[in-house]
Enzyme design. Structure first.
Site, PDB file in Angstrom:
ATOM      1  CE  LYS A 148       1.806  -4.608  -0.005  1.00  0.00           C
ATOM      2  NZ  LYS A 148       0.867  -4.408   1.122  1.00  0.00           N
ATOM      3  CG  ASP A 168       3.050  -1.825   2.243  1.00  0.00           C
ATOM      4  OD1 ASP A 168       2.151  -2.388   2.895  1.00  0.00           O
ATOM      5  OD2 ASP A 168       4.253  -2.090   2.416  1.00  0.00           O
TER       6      ASP A 168
HETATM    7  P1  NDP Z   1       5.593   3.815   6.486  1.00  0.00           P
HETATM    8  O1  NDP Z   1       6.488   3.931   5.323  1.00  0.00           O
HETATM    9  O2  NDP Z   1       4.609   4.893   6.741  1.00  0.00           O
HETATM   10  O3  NDP Z   1       6.422   3.588   7.817  1.00  0.00           O
HETATM   11  C1  NDP Z   1       7.262   2.497   7.962  1.00  0.00           C
HETATM   12  C2  NDP Z   1       7.944   2.600   9.306  1.00  0.00           C
HETATM   13  O4  NDP Z   1       8.652   1.396   9.562  1.00  0.00           O
HETATM   14  C3  NDP Z   1       8.951   3.727   9.369  1.00  0.00           C
HETATM   15  O5  NDP Z   1       9.009   4.201  10.673  1.00  0.00           O
HETATM   16  C4  NDP Z   1      10.243   3.029   8.963  1.00  0.00           C
HETATM   17  O6  NDP Z   1      11.405   3.665   9.478  1.00  0.00           O
HETATM   18  C5  NDP Z   1      10.056   1.689   9.638  1.00  0.00           C
HETATM   19  N1  NDP Z   1      10.800   0.675   8.887  1.00  0.00           N
HETATM   20  C6  NDP Z   1      10.658   0.335   7.596  1.00  0.00           C
HETATM   21  N2  NDP Z   1      11.523  -0.619   7.246  1.00  0.00           N
HETATM   22  C7  NDP Z   1      12.227  -0.864   8.342  1.00  0.00           C
HETATM   23  C8  NDP Z   1      13.278  -1.751   8.641  1.00  0.00           C
HETATM   24  N3  NDP Z   1      13.773  -2.594   7.711  1.00  0.00           N
HETATM   25  N4  NDP Z   1      13.761  -1.756   9.916  1.00  0.00           N
HETATM   26  C9  NDP Z   1      13.232  -0.926  10.855  1.00  0.00           C
HETATM   27  N5  NDP Z   1      12.246  -0.063  10.634  1.00  0.00           N
HETATM   28  C10 NDP Z   1      11.761  -0.040   9.406  1.00  0.00           C
HETATM   29  O7  NDP Z   1       4.850   2.415   6.286  1.00  0.00           O
HETATM   30  P2  NDP Z   1       3.491   1.920   6.955  1.00  0.00           P
HETATM   31  O8  NDP Z   1       3.356   2.433   8.322  1.00  0.00           O
HETATM   32  O9  NDP Z   1       2.410   2.137   5.973  1.00  0.00           O
HETATM   33  O10 NDP Z   1       3.754   0.338   6.987  1.00  0.00           O
HETATM   34  C11 NDP Z   1       4.296  -0.310   8.125  1.00  0.00           C
HETATM   35  C12 NDP Z   1       3.914  -1.774   8.070  1.00  0.00           C
HETATM   36  O11 NDP Z   1       2.489  -1.896   8.057  1.00  0.00           O
HETATM   37  C13 NDP Z   1       4.399  -2.554   6.851  1.00  0.00           C
HETATM   38  O12 NDP Z   1       4.645  -3.881   7.207  1.00  0.00           O
HETATM   39  C14 NDP Z   1       3.179  -2.516   5.913  1.00  0.00           C
HETATM   40  O13 NDP Z   1       3.200  -3.569   4.994  1.00  0.00           O
HETATM   41  C15 NDP Z   1       2.064  -2.682   6.943  1.00  0.00           C
HETATM   42  N6  NDP Z   1       0.739  -2.262   6.536  1.00  0.00           N
HETATM   43  C16 NDP Z   1       0.497  -0.997   6.063  1.00  0.00           C
HETATM   44  C17 NDP Z   1      -0.788  -0.626   5.738  1.00  0.00           C
HETATM   45  C18 NDP Z   1      -1.127   0.749   5.306  1.00  0.00           C
HETATM   46  O14 NDP Z   1      -2.322   1.039   5.143  1.00  0.00           O
HETATM   47  N7  NDP Z   1      -0.176   1.660   5.140  1.00  0.00           N
HETATM   48  C19 NDP Z   1      -1.904  -1.581   5.807  1.00  0.00           C
HETATM   49  C20 NDP Z   1      -1.557  -2.850   6.401  1.00  0.00           C
HETATM   50  C21 NDP Z   1      -0.277  -3.165   6.705  1.00  0.00           C
HETATM   51  P3  NDP Z   1      12.174   4.753   8.567  1.00  0.00           P
HETATM   52  O15 NDP Z   1      11.285   5.958   8.539  1.00  0.00           O
HETATM   53  O16 NDP Z   1      13.476   4.985   9.250  1.00  0.00           O
HETATM   54  O17 NDP Z   1      12.322   4.086   7.236  1.00  0.00           O
HETATM   55  O1  2IT Z   2      -0.945  -4.446   3.527  1.00  0.00           O
HETATM   56  C1  2IT Z   2      -2.000  -3.821   3.297  1.00  0.00           C
HETATM   57  O2  2IT Z   2      -3.100  -4.282   3.593  1.00  0.00           O
HETATM   58  C2  2IT Z   2      -1.891  -2.502   2.660  1.00  0.00           C
HETATM   59  N1  2IT Z   2      -0.783  -2.024   2.431  1.00  0.00           N
HETATM   60  C3  2IT Z   2      -3.126  -1.748   2.270  1.00  0.00           C
HETATM   61  C4  2IT Z   2      -3.697  -2.299   1.002  1.00  0.00           C
HETATM   62  C5  2IT Z   2      -4.823  -1.489   0.411  1.00  0.00           C
HETATM   63  O3  2IT Z   2      -5.202  -1.825  -0.715  1.00  0.00           O
HETATM   64  O4  2IT Z   2      -5.324  -0.554   1.041  1.00  0.00           O
END
Ligand code: NDP
Ligand code: 2IT
Length: 451
Positions: A126, A166
């Site tokens: 990460k 992420d």
């Molecule tokens: P994005 O940046 O696209 O979206 C994050 C969302 O979560 C936004 O709506 C943001 O709000 C909100 N958010 C972030 N931090 C906070 C906080 N401290 N309190 C409240 N809301 C918060 O990220 P992703 O959708 O990609 O990621 C979301 C989660 O999924 C994370 O935990 C990430 O690690 C996990 N994840 C992501 C993957 C991926 O492929 N992208 C894969 C697997 C897991 P705002 O817009 O106001 O900041």
């Molecule tokens: O938490 C996760 O699995 C991710 N943010 C995606 C990792 C990846 O290599 O696609």
């Protein structure tokens, strides 16, 4: 074996407050795998746990960049290359002001076991930065990404370490990072995943994590003989990549997602969310969810300042299935009890470790179905791995091909987790099932590879 945080701290020989979140992730895993450790003394003999909880290396670097006022800004960049036993280091980059070593160690550690569960040849890593993309112009994002890659490029490669997105890192940022990598090395190779489709990205990577979480939930409900999601009210938190694609897939299968949230507040539309508007607000205009109620007056927006004490408004909405998809520790014990009291039957972690240890314990003790992050949100890294395969073979798969393979992989992960839980006498406990199955594969491979 009873695991205390002191025992865990002894493993890592460190006592840094930033690492509390990392200890939380370890505590859950160590509790789950203790029967396995007891039943096979090879794990002790080869010091597997002691070796697994220490990253192979942590790369920390300065990122200096020029903002739109021609002022120099300085941030910190990180890459935690945790474990490459099963394949090249693989895992996302997070750009968020809260990013520190402890958060990235927790995410990297979870990624090792998640990637192991996928059955694909990928290790765990990460990275990211404390850079805050909010309010930055497109050029500022580009300049930051370029500076970040000037340092990061030394440590990555298609068979070494393949970062992806992420929080705060999507197709736009990956595009700029890739552009800089290509400029420095003159090499067009699959060194990042989540790339825009036109220059080597996989179709369906943006949708993969969210769709995968729904596929996992469907299979889990089927195995546990619970009613399917069709026609059911679902609550979702977050409004980013993962949340919006969970909402999209839920709508496609006939479920009714009624909520989402961002860092400023929670949106509740009892008639079902208007996804096209949400995408416009969050992906195109990048504005607050509060805008939604301007055109949808019956919807309710609750700002964070009006949340009930010690609780999050989104988990107080009655639902059949809940999908926390924002960030770590966004669902606490009070939230868990609210979900249980309101008749929720299923919780799926779309975000990484969104539930606190106490929340998870409450949910499991009330026999709700619970899909832990490292299994349920693996769809993103699964399609990232598909992107690596397509890049290596210089080929392209269709949307349907990727979708079909993703669905099958999520179903296989779910089945493996359920069977492992049964084999170890904890039937229905997908937390233990995922931790044991994920750990065992890496641990056995570590033994086979020697120290
Ligand atoms: P994005 O940046 O696209 O979206 C994050 C969302 O979560 C936004 O709506 C943001 O709000 C909100 N958010 C972030 N931090 C906070 C906080 N401290 N309190 C409240 N809301 C918060 O990220 P992703 O959708 O990609 O990621 C979301 C989660 O999924 C994370 O935990 C990430 O690690 C996990 N994840 C992501 C993957 C991926 O492929 N992208 C894969 C697997 C897991 P705002 O817009 O106001 O900041
Ligand atoms: O938490 C996760 O699995 C991710 N943010 C995606 C990792 C990846 O290599 O696609």
């Amino acid at each position: 074996m009873s695991i205390t945080s002191d025992t865990i701290k002894k493993f890592v020989k460190n006592d840094c407050p930033e690492d509390d979140i990392f200890y939380q992730a370890m505590e859950e895993v160590i509790c789950s795998i203790s029967p396995l450790l007891k039943s096979d003394d090879r794990y002790k003999k080869y010091a597997i746990l002691e070796r697994l909880v220490v990253p192979d290396r942590i790369i920390k670097f300065k990122v200096a960049w020029l903002d739109d006022n021609n002022e120099i800004q300085v941030n910190t960049g990180f890459r935690v290359q945790f474990n490459n036993t099963l394949g090249p280091y693989k895992g996302g980059l997070r750009f968020h002001p809260t990013v520190n070593e402890g958060i990235l160690k927790f995410l990297g550690f979870e990624q090792i076991l998640k990637n192991s569960l996928t059955g694909l040849p990928i290790g765990g890593a990460k990275g990211g930065s404390d850079f805050n993309p909010k309010g930055k112009s497109d050029f500022e994002i580009m300049k930051f990404c370029s500076s970040f890659m000037v340092e990061l490029h030394k440590y990555i490669g298609p068979r070494i370490d393949v970062p992806a997105g992420d929080i705060g890192v999507g197709g736009r940022e990956i595009g700029y990072l890739f552009g800089e990598y290509k400029k420095i090395t003159s090499s067009h190779q699959g060194v990042l995943t989540g790339k825009p489709f036109v220059f080597g990205g996989s179709l369906m990577r943006p949708e993969a994590t969210g769709y995968g979480a729904v596929y996992f939930t469907q299979k889990m409900l089927e195995i546990e003989a619970k009613e399917p999601l069709e026609g059911k009210i679902c609550t979702v938190s977050g409004a980013g990549n993962v949340a919006l694609h969970v909402i999209e897939k839920l709508q496609q299968i006939g479920a009714i997602p009624v909520s989402c949230s961002d860092s400023k507040g929670t949106l509740y539309d009892s008639r079902g969310l208007d996804l096209a508007l949400l995408k416009e607000l969050k992906l195109e205009r990048r504005v607050s969810l509060e805008e939604y109620v301007k055109t949808h007056e019956s919807a309710k927006y609750t700002p964070v300042s009006e949340y009930p004490e010690h609780a999050h408004a989104v988990w107080d909405i009655p639902c059949y299935a809940a999908f926390p998809c924002a960030t770590q520790n966004e669902l606490n014990e009070t939230d868990a009890h609210n979900l249980i009291t309101n008749g929720c039957e299923s919780v799926t972690e779309g975000a990484n470790m969104p539930s606190t240890l106490e929340a998870t314990a409450a949910i499991l003790s009330h026999k709700l179905c619970f899909a832990p992050a490292k299994a349920a949100n693996a769809g993103g890294v699964v399609v990232s791995s598909f992107e690596m395969s397509q890049n290596a073979a210089m080929t392209r798969w269709t949307f349907d091909e990727v979708d079909e393979k993703l669905k099958l992989t999520m179903q296989q992960i779910c089945t493996r987790v359920a069977l492992t839980a049964k084999d170890y006498g904890v039937e229905g406990n997908y937390v233990d099932g995922a931790n044991i199955a994920g750990f065992k594969k890496v641990a056995d491979a570590m033994i086979a590879e020697g120290i």
